[in-house]
Design a protein around this motif. Structure first.
Motif, PDB file in Angstrom:
ATOM      1  N   LEU A 169       0.829  -1.321  -0.001  1.00  0.00           N
ATOM      2  CA  LEU A 169      -0.050  -0.081   0.073  1.00  0.00           C
ATOM      3  C   LEU A 169       0.625   1.258  -0.039  1.00  0.00           C
ATOM      4  O   LEU A 169       0.393   2.327  -0.397  1.00  0.00           O
ATOM      5  CB  LEU A 169      -0.862   0.104   1.271  1.00  0.00           C
ATOM      6  CG  LEU A 169      -2.255  -0.828   1.069  1.00  0.00           C
ATOM      7  CD1 LEU A 169      -3.001  -0.940   2.566  1.00  0.00           C
ATOM      8  CD2 LEU A 169      -3.005  -0.368   0.131  1.00  0.00           C
ATOM      9  N   LYS A 170       2.048   1.062   0.501  1.00  0.00           N
ATOM     10  CA  LYS A 170       2.969   2.407   0.548  1.00  0.00           C
ATOM     11  C   LYS A 170       3.146   2.827  -0.745  1.00  0.00           C
ATOM     12  O   LYS A 170       3.596   3.944  -0.905  1.00  0.00           O
ATOM     13  CB  LYS A 170       4.251   2.161   1.199  1.00  0.00           C
ATOM     14  CG  LYS A 170       4.133   1.810   2.919  1.00  0.00           C
ATOM     15  CD  LYS A 170       5.196   1.398   3.529  1.00  0.00           C
ATOM     16  CE  LYS A 170       5.175   1.006   4.994  1.00  0.00           C
ATOM     17  NZ  LYS A 170       6.369   0.747   5.658  1.00  0.00           N
ATOM     18  N   ALA A 171       3.273   1.954  -1.810  1.00  0.00           N
ATOM     19  CA  ALA A 171       3.439   2.388  -3.022  1.00  0.00           C
ATOM     20  C   ALA A 171       2.516   3.503  -3.585  1.00  0.00           C
ATOM     21  O   ALA A 171       2.795   4.397  -4.417  1.00  0.00           O
ATOM     22  CB  ALA A 171       3.488   1.281  -4.143  1.00  0.00           C
ATOM     23  N   PHE A 172       1.044   3.455  -3.034  1.00  0.00           N
ATOM     24  CA  PHE A 172       0.284   4.417  -3.310  1.00  0.00           C
ATOM     25  C   PHE A 172       0.328   5.761  -2.525  1.00  0.00           C
ATOM     26  O   PHE A 172      -0.142   6.829  -3.159  1.00  0.00           O
ATOM     27  CB  PHE A 172      -1.197   3.933  -3.415  1.00  0.00           C
ATOM     28  CG  PHE A 172      -1.573   3.233  -4.753  1.00  0.00           C
ATOM     29  CD1 PHE A 172      -0.857   2.062  -5.121  1.00  0.00           C
ATOM     30  CD2 PHE A 172      -2.476   3.708  -5.688  1.00  0.00           C
ATOM     31  CE1 PHE A 172      -1.121   1.335  -6.326  1.00  0.00           C
ATOM     32  CE2 PHE A 172      -2.738   3.145  -6.791  1.00  0.00           C
ATOM     33  CZ  PHE A 172      -1.915   1.994  -7.191  1.00  0.00           C
ATOM     34  N   ALA A 173       0.838   5.658  -1.465  1.00  0.00           N
ATOM     35  CA  ALA A 173       0.766   6.595  -0.403  1.00  0.00           C
ATOM     36  C   ALA A 173       2.237   7.404  -0.701  1.00  0.00           C
ATOM     37  O   ALA A 173       2.351   8.561  -0.060  1.00  0.00           O
ATOM     38  CB  ALA A 173       0.592   6.177   1.170  1.00  0.00           C
ATOM     39  N   ALA A 174       3.177   6.744  -1.460  1.00  0.00           N
ATOM     40  CA  ALA A 174       4.612   7.279  -1.474  1.00  0.00           C
ATOM     41  C   ALA A 174       4.250   8.793  -2.044  1.00  0.00           C
ATOM     42  O   ALA A 174       3.664   8.927  -2.982  1.00  0.00           O
ATOM     43  CB  ALA A 174       5.558   6.377  -2.106  1.00  0.00           C
ATOM     44  N   THR A 175       5.259   9.681  -1.476  1.00  0.00           N
ATOM     45  CA  THR A 175       5.420  10.897  -2.145  1.00  0.00           C
ATOM     46  C   THR A 175       6.994  10.864  -2.793  1.00  0.00           C
ATOM     47  O   THR A 175       7.929  10.366  -2.396  1.00  0.00           O
ATOM     48  CB  THR A 175       5.202  12.142  -0.995  1.00  0.00           C
ATOM     49  OG1 THR A 175       6.100  11.899  -0.129  1.00  0.00           O
ATOM     50  CG2 THR A 175       3.919  11.926  -0.666  1.00  0.00           C
ATOM     51  N   PRO A 176       7.130  12.014  -3.742  1.00  0.00           N
ATOM     52  CA  PRO A 176       8.371  12.033  -4.313  1.00  0.00           C
ATOM     53  C   PRO A 176       9.542  12.447  -3.282  1.00  0.00           C
ATOM     54  O   PRO A 176       9.254  13.265  -2.489  1.00  0.00           O
ATOM     55  CB  PRO A 176       8.508  13.094  -5.315  1.00  0.00           C
ATOM     56  CG  PRO A 176       6.699  13.149  -5.665  1.00  0.00           C
ATOM     57  CD  PRO A 176       6.334  12.841  -4.291  1.00  0.00           C
ATOM     58  N   ASP A 177      10.717  11.883  -3.309  1.00  0.00           N
ATOM     59  CA  ASP A 177      11.654  12.234  -2.350  1.00  0.00           C
ATOM     60  C   ASP A 177      12.115  13.835  -2.750  1.00  0.00           C
ATOM     61  O   ASP A 177      12.131  13.936  -3.718  1.00  0.00           O
ATOM     62  CB  ASP A 177      12.712  11.075  -2.084  1.00  0.00           C
ATOM     63  CG  ASP A 177      13.555  10.892  -3.519  1.00  0.00           C
ATOM     64  OD1 ASP A 177      14.032  11.828  -4.003  1.00  0.00           O
ATOM     65  OD2 ASP A 177      13.541   9.792  -3.997  1.00  0.00           O
TER      66      ASP A 177
ATOM     67  N   LYS B 246       5.884  18.669  -8.588  1.00  0.00           N
ATOM     68  CA  LYS B 246       5.384  17.629  -7.767  1.00  0.00           C
ATOM     69  C   LYS B 246       4.306  16.906  -8.390  1.00  0.00           C
ATOM     70  O   LYS B 246       4.387  15.725  -8.176  1.00  0.00           O
ATOM     71  CB  LYS B 246       4.652  18.301  -6.331  1.00  0.00           C
ATOM     72  CG  LYS B 246       5.837  18.961  -5.597  1.00  0.00           C
ATOM     73  CD  LYS B 246       5.186  19.486  -3.984  1.00  0.00           C
ATOM     74  CE  LYS B 246       6.096  19.922  -3.071  1.00  0.00           C
ATOM     75  NZ  LYS B 246       5.526  20.375  -1.494  1.00  0.00           N
ATOM     76  N   ASP B 247       3.591  17.650  -9.092  1.00  0.00           N
ATOM     77  CA  ASP B 247       2.441  16.746  -9.937  1.00  0.00           C
ATOM     78  C   ASP B 247       2.950  15.755 -10.834  1.00  0.00           C
ATOM     79  O   ASP B 247       2.839  14.748 -10.903  1.00  0.00           O
ATOM     80  CB  ASP B 247       1.599  17.784 -10.378  1.00  0.00           C
ATOM     81  CG  ASP B 247       0.803  18.619  -9.713  1.00  0.00           C
ATOM     82  OD1 ASP B 247       0.622  18.136  -8.662  1.00  0.00           O
ATOM     83  OD2 ASP B 247       0.219  19.528 -10.021  1.00  0.00           O
ATOM     84  N   LEU B 248       4.232  16.441 -11.485  1.00  0.00           N
ATOM     85  CA  LEU B 248       4.674  15.449 -12.385  1.00  0.00           C
ATOM     86  C   LEU B 248       5.478  14.219 -11.921  1.00  0.00           C
ATOM     87  O   LEU B 248       5.418  13.280 -12.255  1.00  0.00           O
ATOM     88  CB  LEU B 248       5.929  16.258 -13.143  1.00  0.00           C
ATOM     89  CG  LEU B 248       6.890  15.589 -14.384  1.00  0.00           C
ATOM     90  CD1 LEU B 248       6.021  15.019 -15.319  1.00  0.00           C
ATOM     91  CD2 LEU B 248       7.856  16.390 -14.565  1.00  0.00           C
ATOM     92  N   ALA B 249       6.310  14.490 -10.861  1.00  0.00           N
ATOM     93  CA  ALA B 249       6.770  13.402 -10.170  1.00  0.00           C
ATOM     94  C   ALA B 249       5.881  12.248  -9.551  1.00  0.00           C
ATOM     95  O   ALA B 249       6.347  11.241  -9.435  1.00  0.00           O
ATOM     96  CB  ALA B 249       7.687  14.310  -8.827  1.00  0.00           C
ATOM     97  N   ASP B 250       4.695  13.165  -9.046  1.00  0.00           N
ATOM     98  CA  ASP B 250       3.790  11.998  -8.400  1.00  0.00           C
ATOM     99  C   ASP B 250       3.188  11.197  -9.483  1.00  0.00           C
ATOM    100  O   ASP B 250       2.780  10.083  -9.492  1.00  0.00           O
ATOM    101  CB  ASP B 250       2.835  12.852  -7.576  1.00  0.00           C
ATOM    102  CG  ASP B 250       1.682  12.147  -6.938  1.00  0.00           C
ATOM    103  OD1 ASP B 250       2.263  11.323  -5.980  1.00  0.00           O
ATOM    104  OD2 ASP B 250       0.516  12.225  -7.365  1.00  0.00           O
ATOM    105  N   ALA B 251       2.554  11.826 -10.647  1.00  0.00           N
ATOM    106  CA  ALA B 251       2.012  11.286 -11.598  1.00  0.00           C
ATOM    107  C   ALA B 251       2.591  10.470 -12.609  1.00  0.00           C
ATOM    108  O   ALA B 251       2.254   9.669 -13.093  1.00  0.00           O
ATOM    109  CB  ALA B 251       0.951  12.337 -12.155  1.00  0.00           C
TER     110      ALA B 251
END
Length: 475
Positions: free
Chosen positions: A63-71, A98-103
């Motif tokens: 589940l952490k894969a979906f909650a992870a944020t860009p480092d 941030k949107d680019l790194a996240d999506a």
């Protein structure tokens, strides 16, 4: 489950495509309608706890894969790319990145690598122009191999389980006496490999700290090296002789492009083994926790130098037996970052200097002291840092001891484990120093220590007043 709504449409869509499923098939597996899944993938609806749990149960992923944020390192590299003169006119702001790194994390990495390649090419061209202008010959130069190795170490979070295991196995099979580790390793090299070790004068070593002659099987160590450093260099030589196959296998698994970068990485792995042999994982972690990371006490207990200890602390990241999540920066007196470890959370700018507000730049004035400082970056991330100056013998003149500056840091939420944080209120923001990665990437308008204006802000001038800060710009 946190209250913040989780929008992860791009990651959900990527998971579906990786699994080779249609929207109809995945929706059926999750017990939702295809139209609802379509809304999730387009971020028109947040992922609910029920859907997340169903995802984990059905497709067996973390589940952490979906909650992870860009480092932080990724975001900093993206900010550096966005500030490049070639694309800065587009005006990408922090939220865009941030949107680019996240999506689209792979697209973000592609942009970072493209920018690094562009910057490396520009640097090489400038260097080449200088050489042609000076009418000197060409040679292999460039910072790229070093950066590639640093990035590889960071990709592994500076932890290598196979090297930790190899160090433990070797120490047991070689019957090393921890009370005389240098003598034990010296005897092992002679008995098993026929290698004789000698400590030689400075003038004989001619600029080398360690020199191994394969033909005569002689290992020479410089008299400049103090006891912990001599011990470390013996351990490095053992790694190069004993772990040849393992090191080769680990290097071959990488995509490092050049012979130089692969050799540098191999040496980095040998150094890692040496640290693991001298400072065994479990012993070091237990001592660190017992002493609450009191660096001086810990250094003396382990019989190592302060710099060796700081390096080792950044690698205590074994799953299930982790230490404090440290990062380390080492700098010279000119402000150049000469080494970094464990920088997944705290990134430093690869160009443009550092922040003058960091306590590390005052460590030289208070040699022998460890300066504790709580800092906060512009994006709200908070860290607790320990800075100190260390002296090492100079190869040019043994009467002079060159100065190095170390900054060891960790996320603020882990600072309670450190004895240095006892006087610091981790819940208060008042005692934290607002800092930036460097002046060109920092947008704080009220910083009197600023040397340059930020790249993505427009300057303005007012001849009717002289402000306390050196530059005026739109905040």
């Amino acid at each position: 489950m946190i209250d913040k709504k989780l929008f992860a449409g791009a990651r959900l869509k990527r998971l579906r495509k990786d699994l080779g499923l249609t929207q109809v098939r995945m929706a059926a597996d999750l017990g939702v309608s295809a139209s609802y899944l379509n809304l999730l993938e387009r971020n028109q609806r947040p992922l609910s706890a029920r859907v997340l749990i169903r995802l984990a149960e059905t497709f067996e992923f973390d589940l952490k894969a979906f909650a992870a944020t860009p480092d932080q390192s990724t975001l900093l590299s993206l900010r550096e790319a966005a500030a490049d003169p070639a694309i800065e006119h587009i005006g990408l702001d922090v939220q865009d990145l941030k949107d680019l790194a996240d999506a689209h994390p792979r697209a973000a990495q592609a942009l970072i690598q493209l920018h690094q390649s562009h910057r490396g090419t520009a640097s090489d061209l400038a260097s080449l122009a200088d050489r042609l202008d000076d009418r000197r010959g060409l040679s292999d130069t460039g910072e790229q191999p070093l950066q590639q190795v640093r990035d590889m170490l960071q990709a592994h979070n500076n932890y290598y389980e196979e090297l930790e295991e190899a160090a433990d196995v070797f120490a047991e099979e070689a019957h090393l006496d921890r009370a005389d580790l240098f003598g034990g390793m010296q005897a092992y090299l002679l008995q098993v490999h026929g290698v004789r070790t000698r400590i030689l004068p400075l003038e004989v070593m001619r600029g080398s700290l360690r020199r191994y002659d394969r033909h005569s099987k002689r290992l020479a160590l410089s008299e400049l090296l103090e006891a912990p450093a001599r011990q470390f260099q013996l351990a490095v030589q053992i790694a190069l002789l004993e772990l040849r196959d393992l090191l080769d296998q680990m290097v071959m698994k990488t995509d490092l492009p050049s012979r130089v970068s692969r050799r540098l990485y191999r040496m980095a792995l040998a150094n890692y083994f040496a640290a693991a042999l001298i400072m065994p994982y479990e012993k070091t972690l237990k001592a660190a926790q017992d002493l609450r990371y009191d660096l001086e006490s810990l250094r003396r207990r382990l019989g190592v130098s302060l710099e060796q200890l700081c390096h080792r602390l950044t690698s205590l990241k074994k799953p299930g037996a982790r230490g404090v999540d440290f990062f380390l920066l080492r700098a010279d007196l000119a402000g150049n970052i000469t080494k970094r470890f464990g920088g997944k959370h705290f990134a430093y700018a690869k160009t443009g200097g550092s922040c003058a507000r960091l306590a590390m730049w005052h460590a030289n004035e208070r040699s022998g002291e460890i300066l504790a400082q709580a800092i906060a970056l512009g994006d709200g991330t908070r860290y607790f840092t320990l800075s100190c100056a260390v002296r090492v013998p100079s190869e040019d003149d043994p009467r002079i001891r060159a100065q190095r500056i170390l900054m060891l840091g960790c996320p603020a939420e882990e600072a309670a484990a450190l004895i240095y944080a006892d006087a610091w209120d981790s819940k208060s923001m008042l005692s934290e120093m607002p800092v930036g990665l460097n002046c060109r990437l920092c947008e704080r308008a009220d910083c009197a220590s600023r040397a340059f204006p930020p790249l993505q802000k427009r300057l303005y001038a007012d001849e009717t007043k002289r402000a306390a800060v050196p530059f005026a710009f739109n905040a």
